[in-house]
Design a protein around this motif. Structure first.
Motif, PDB file in Angstrom:
ATOM      1  N   THR A 132       0.782  -1.235   0.000  1.00 17.38           N
ATOM      2  CA  THR A 132       0.000   0.000   0.000  1.00 17.38           C
ATOM      3  C   THR A 132       0.813   1.286   0.000  1.00 17.38           C
ATOM      4  N   ARG A 133       2.125   1.213   0.274  1.00 17.95           N
ATOM      5  CA  ARG A 133       2.860   2.467   0.433  1.00 17.95           C
ATOM      6  C   ARG A 133       4.361   2.258   0.202  1.00 17.95           C
ATOM      7  N   PRO A 134       5.086   3.342  -0.046  1.00 16.67           N
ATOM      8  CA  PRO A 134       6.544   3.250  -0.137  1.00 16.67           C
ATOM      9  C   PRO A 134       7.139   2.833   1.195  1.00 16.67           C
ATOM     10  N   ALA A 135       8.293   2.179   1.146  1.00 14.04           N
ATOM     11  CA  ALA A 135       8.988   1.738   2.357  1.00 14.04           C
ATOM     12  C   ALA A 135      10.272   2.554   2.533  1.00 14.04           C
ATOM     13  N   VAL A 136      11.103   2.137   3.486  1.00 15.10           N
ATOM     14  CA  VAL A 136      12.222   2.947   3.940  1.00 15.10           C
ATOM     15  C   VAL A 136      13.216   3.282   2.837  1.00 15.10           C
ATOM     16  N   PHE A 137      13.480   2.358   1.912  1.00 13.69           N
ATOM     17  CA  PHE A 137      14.473   2.598   0.862  1.00 13.69           C
ATOM     18  C   PHE A 137      13.820   2.875  -0.499  1.00 13.69           C
ATOM     19  N   TYR A 138      12.641   3.470  -0.488  1.00 14.18           N
ATOM     20  CA  TYR A 138      11.908   3.720  -1.726  1.00 14.18           C
ATOM     21  C   TYR A 138      12.707   4.569  -2.713  1.00 14.18           C
ATOM     22  N   ARG A 139      13.435   5.544  -2.236  1.00 11.21           N
ATOM     23  CA  ARG A 139      14.170   6.470  -3.114  1.00 11.21           C
ATOM     24  C   ARG A 139      15.671   6.186  -3.118  1.00 11.21           C
ATOM     25  N   LEU A 140      16.074   4.986  -2.730  1.00 12.06           N
ATOM     26  CA  LEU A 140      17.501   4.690  -2.629  1.00 12.06           C
ATOM     27  C   LEU A 140      18.227   4.851  -3.961  1.00 12.06           C
ATOM     28  N   SER A 141      17.550   4.567  -5.059  1.00 11.06           N
ATOM     29  CA  SER A 141      18.210   4.652  -6.365  1.00 11.06           C
ATOM     30  C   SER A 141      18.555   6.082  -6.766  1.00 11.06           C
ATOM     31  N   THR A 142      18.027   7.077  -6.049  1.00 12.55           N
ATOM     32  CA  THR A 142      18.319   8.474  -6.384  1.00 12.55           C
ATOM     33  C   THR A 142      19.556   9.003  -5.668  1.00 12.55           C
ATOM     34  N   VAL A 143      20.146   8.187  -4.795  1.00 12.06           N
ATOM     35  CA  VAL A 143      21.371   8.593  -4.094  1.00 12.06           C
ATOM     36  C   VAL A 143      22.503   8.794  -5.102  1.00 12.06           C
ATOM     37  N   LYS A 144      23.327   9.800  -4.852  1.00 12.98           N
ATOM     38  CA  LYS A 144      24.442  10.115  -5.746  1.00 12.98           C
ATOM     39  C   LYS A 144      25.776   9.971  -5.018  1.00 12.98           C
ATOM     40  N   PRO A 145      26.846   9.633  -5.752  1.00  7.27           N
ATOM     41  CA  PRO A 145      28.180   9.627  -5.145  1.00  7.27           C
ATOM     42  C   PRO A 145      28.489  10.973  -4.499  1.00  7.27           C
ATOM     43  N   GLY A 146      29.121  10.928  -3.347  1.00 12.22           N
ATOM     44  CA  GLY A 146      29.437  12.137  -2.603  1.00 12.22           C
ATOM     45  C   GLY A 146      28.455  12.419  -1.482  1.00 12.22           C
ATOM     46  N   GLN A 147      27.252  11.840  -1.545  1.00 11.96           N
ATOM     47  CA  GLN A 147      26.284  12.042  -0.481  1.00 11.96           C
ATOM     48  C   GLN A 147      26.682  11.267   0.773  1.00 11.96           C
ATOM     49  N   LYS A 148      26.153  11.699   1.920  1.00 15.74           N
ATOM     50  CA  LYS A 148      26.535  11.140   3.207  1.00 15.74           C
ATOM     51  C   LYS A 148      25.489  10.152   3.728  1.00 15.74           C
ATOM     52  N   VAL A 149      25.988   9.164   4.453  1.00 19.28           N
ATOM     53  CA  VAL A 149      25.159   8.220   5.201  1.00 19.28           C
ATOM     54  C   VAL A 149      25.755   8.144   6.608  1.00 19.28           C
ATOM     55  N   ARG A 150      24.922   8.311   7.619  1.00 19.88           N
ATOM     56  CA  ARG A 150      25.405   8.267   9.007  1.00 19.88           C
ATOM     57  C   ARG A 150      24.777   7.081   9.731  1.00 19.88           C
ATOM     58  N   VAL A 151      25.602   6.340  10.436  1.00 17.86           N
ATOM     59  CA  VAL A 151      25.127   5.202  11.225  1.00 17.86           C
ATOM     60  C   VAL A 151      25.458   5.446  12.692  1.00 17.86           C
ATOM     61  N   PHE A 152      24.418   5.471  13.528  1.00 16.72           N
ATOM     62  CA  PHE A 152      24.571   5.646  14.963  1.00 16.72           C
ATOM     63  C   PHE A 152      24.759   4.272  15.592  1.00 16.72           C
ATOM     64  N   ARG A 153      25.830   4.130  16.386  1.00 16.03           N
ATOM     65  CA  ARG A 153      26.244   2.829  16.902  1.00 16.03           C
ATOM     66  C   ARG A 153      26.017   2.735  18.404  1.00 16.03           C
ATOM     67  N   ALA A 154      25.977   1.495  18.891  1.00 14.51           N
ATOM     68  CA  ALA A 154      25.735   1.250  20.306  1.00 14.51           C
ATOM     69  C   ALA A 154      26.867   1.743  21.198  1.00 14.51           C
ATOM     70  N   ASP A 155      28.068   1.961  20.635  1.00 15.99           N
ATOM     71  CA  ASP A 155      29.197   2.452  21.435  1.00 15.99           C
ATOM     72  C   ASP A 155      29.198   3.971  21.560  1.00 15.99           C
ATOM     73  N   GLY A 156      28.155   4.625  21.059  1.00 12.76           N
ATOM     74  CA  GLY A 156      28.056   6.076  21.150  1.00 12.76           C
ATOM     75  C   GLY A 156      28.694   6.820  19.991  1.00 12.76           C
ATOM     76  N   LYS A 157      29.362   6.128  19.098  1.00 12.72           N
ATOM     77  CA  LYS A 157      29.993   6.768  17.950  1.00 12.72           C
ATOM     78  C   LYS A 157      29.021   6.847  16.773  1.00 12.72           C
ATOM     79  N   VAL A 158      29.203   7.876  15.969  1.00 13.67           N
ATOM     80  CA  VAL A 158      28.447   8.022  14.729  1.00 13.67           C
ATOM     81  C   VAL A 158      29.426   7.855  13.574  1.00 13.67           C
ATOM     82  N   ALA A 159      29.229   6.805  12.799  1.00 10.95           N
ATOM     83  CA  ALA A 159      30.099   6.538  11.652  1.00 10.95           C
ATOM     84  C   ALA A 159      29.524   7.253  10.427  1.00 10.95           C
TER      85      ALA A 159
END
Length: 221
Positions: A132-159
């Motif tokens: 019935t609806r778009p999901a979390v990665f619906y627009r993933l194909s529009t990502v371009k090289p150079g764009q950022k992705v941040r992952v928040f980790r259990a150790d308190g660091k953000v990669a």
């Protein structure tokens, strides 16, 4: 048993384990394109011709890999995505089990592999849509090289990762090594994966996978 023979046996076991893992990931790469039973397969806008390459000289230098840690959230600012991450294992076929469709806004992490930020290629998978609806990665194909992705980790660091490659890999002849194998030794890499191509009503599945590759370029926290 000699040390030489023991080392040779260890290398053989490691090679066999890696081969089995890639086979399971190959199954996952094919199976992840299956849509929820009973859906009509909403259009995604993904295409099979994405120019996802960029001159490496224009991208930042890789950062030193972090220690291993469990991911808790992934942010993709260019897409407006802020999604919780849950560990997923293998299903009965030996393929990675993605989050259920009832959790279409959740991203799955292959918990038997490296955590995002650690050396190696960490794998994150999310649905592109539901009945019935778009999901979390619906627009993933529009990502371009150079764009950022941040992952928040259990150790308190953000990669913080920088996208360096976007590919749409056909389901037929799916190449698990190309999708999930590490691109450059020694780096901490990330793969974001979802369905792509077009929806095939005969097989009730999408014809390809979108695979976004990124590498660690910074750390906060």
């Amino acid at each position: 048993m000699s040390d030489e023979h023991g080392h040779g046996t260890g290398r053989l076991v490691t090679a066999l384990a890696w081969a089995l893992l890639l086979f399971g990931l190959w199954l996952w790469g094919r199976g992840v394109t299956d849509v929820e039973p009973g859906t009509g397969g909403t259009a995604t806008g993904d295409v099979l011709a994405i120019d996802g390459s960029v001159d490496p000289a224009l991208l930042p230098r890789p950062a030193k890999p972090l220690g291993d840690a469990v991911p808790q959230r992934v942010d993709i600012p260019g897409l407006g995505v802020q999604a919780p991450v849950v560990a997923r294992g293998l299903d009965a076929r030996g393929a990675i089990d993605p989050p259920p469709y009832s959790q279409a806004g959740v991203v799955g992490w292959y918990g038997a592999g490296p955590g995002p930020g650690a050396a190696g290629a960490a794998l994150l998978v999310g649905h592109v849509d539901t009945a019935t609806r778009p999901a979390v990665f619906y627009r993933l194909s529009t990502v371009k090289p150079g764009q950022k992705v941040r992952v928040f980790r259990a150790d308190g660091k953000v990669a913080e990762f920088t996208v360096d490659d976007v590919r749409v890999l056909p389901r037929d002849g799916f190449d698990a090594q190309q999708a999930y194998g590490q691109r450059r030794p020694g780096r901490a890499e990330l793969r974001l994966i979802t369905c792509g191509g077009t929806f095939d009503r005969a097989s009730r599945s999408y014809t390809a996978n979108v695979v976004v590759s990124a590498y660690l370029t910074g750390t906060a926290g």
